[in-house]
Design an enzyme around this catalytic site. Structure first.
Site, PDB file in Angstrom:
ATOM      1  CG  ASP A 196      22.483  17.307 -13.452  1.00 38.91           C
ATOM      2  OD1 ASP A 196      21.266  17.555 -13.437  1.00 38.91           O
ATOM      3  OD2 ASP A 196      22.953  16.190 -13.190  1.00 38.91           O
TER       4      ASP A 196
ATOM      5  N   GLY B  76      23.113  10.490  -8.673  1.00 41.20           N
ATOM      6  CA  GLY B  76      21.985  11.260  -9.197  1.00 41.20           C
ATOM      7  C   GLY B  76      21.883  12.656  -8.593  1.00 41.20           C
TER       8      GLY B  76
ATOM      9  N   PRO C 222      28.158  12.319  -2.989  1.00 41.98           N
ATOM     10  CG  PRO C 222      26.223  11.160  -2.354  1.00 41.98           C
ATOM     11  CD  PRO C 222      26.896  12.494  -2.254  1.00 41.98           C
TER      12      PRO C 222
ATOM     13  N   GLY D 156      28.101   9.525  -8.634  1.00 43.72           N
ATOM     14  CA  GLY D 156      27.183   8.669  -9.395  1.00 43.72           C
ATOM     15  C   GLY D 156      25.909   8.333  -8.651  1.00 43.72           C
TER      16      GLY D 156
END
Ligand code: MEV
Length: 298
Positions: free
Chosen positions: A134, A87, A83, A85
């Protein structure tokens, strides 16, 4: 044509505390973004949003990746299980998968560390600020202690994500990081010990992961969630999903990422029960698993 996929990630422990040099543990999850790159006579980027050329508004990460690698004429196709945005590192995954696919298609010879480094630069350019977590986890996969980048054993229990579908975004992350900083400045005697305690979960977590002691790991995740709530980054929706997951038998459940919306994560060996409890409490549940596979050619 070259196709590469790159994973998203969750935090088992340590978000926010990592901003102050405390350790965190991030794990790649088997939700991937796939990008194909094909030599072409023009630049075209196609995703669920539509098709554009080099467009830093609509496709900022992919446009920056093309530019970073020399703006070759390339046709890019993106599909994602992550998904956007929320996180879970979706922008890092699309950036790393794009860099890797172009790297192969044009025989550019960059290695994984080069790609992770470029990915981090792109996230900083697009977002203004970004931690290297990330892009590093998306490039290399596995469970990693940050900032040391020490690779840990991969937990082999199930993992369920609960998405509140309420706005997580780089802007929101920056706002929440500032909010915690203000709280810390105002009440250093109270907030500094909380940050230190969160760091200690990561140190203990490393040992518990190696022993596969998921019930102790889960208990500490629960305490970590409580302390994130204490720092003011929780929401009613996140806590509803966290409590629903625990009531359904999860080892532990907590916010993952900056909070203020976005996702929670639960460790469990009963993923279907936990997912169903999350859905009943108004969240979108995604059953997944941890993965050692970072970016890879498909
Ligand atoms: C956000 O995903 C994690 C934070 O710790 C911020 C950061 O490390 O950049 C809140």
């Amino acid at each position: 044509m070259a196709t590469c996929s790159a994973p998203g990630k969750i935090y088992l422990f340590g978000e926010h505390a990592v901003v102050y040099g405390e350790p965190a543990i991030a794990c790649a999850i088997e939700l991937r973004t796939r990008v194909s790159a094909k030599k072409s006579d023009t630049i075209a980027i196609t995703s669920s949003i539509g098709t554009t050329g080099l467009d830093f508004e609509v496709h900022p990460y992919v446009s920056s990746a093309i530019e970073k690698l020399g703006s070759e004429n390339v046709s890019i196709n993106i599909s994602s299980e992550l998904p956007v945005g929320s996180g879970l590192g979706s922008s890092a995954a699309v950036t790393i998968a794009t860099l890797a696919a172009i790297n192969i298609e044009f025989g550019l010879g960059n290695d994984l560390s080069d790609l992770a480094g470029m990915g981090h630069e792109i996230e900083k350019e697009v977002q203004g600020a970004a931690s290297p977590t990330d892009t590093f986890v998306s490039a290399f996969g596995g469970a990693v202690e940050i900032p040391s980048r020490k690779r840990l054993d991969l937990p082999d229990c199930g993992v369920v994500i609960g998405n509140t579908n309420k706005g997580a975004s780089p802007k929101k992350t920056a706002k929440l990081v500032k909010q915690v900083a203000r709280l810390k400045e105002e009440y250093p005697d109270m907030i500094n010990p909380i940050i230190k305690t969160i760091g200690s979960f990561s140190r203990k977590g490393e040992v518990l992961i190696s022993k596969k002691d998921y019930s102790s790991l889960g208990r500490l995740m629960n305490v970590n969630h409580g302390l994130l709530d204490a720092l003011g980054v929780g929401t009613l929706e996140l806590s509803a999903l966290v409590y629903a997951a625990r009531d359904a038998g999860a080892y532990g459940a907590k916010i993952t990422g900056a909070g203020g919306g976005g996702c929670m994560v639960a460790l469990t060996d009963s993923p279907f029960e936990v997912a169903s409890a999350i859905e009943k409490s108004g969240g979108e549940a995604i059953i997944t698993k941890f993965t050692s596979r970072g970016v890879m050619s498909e």
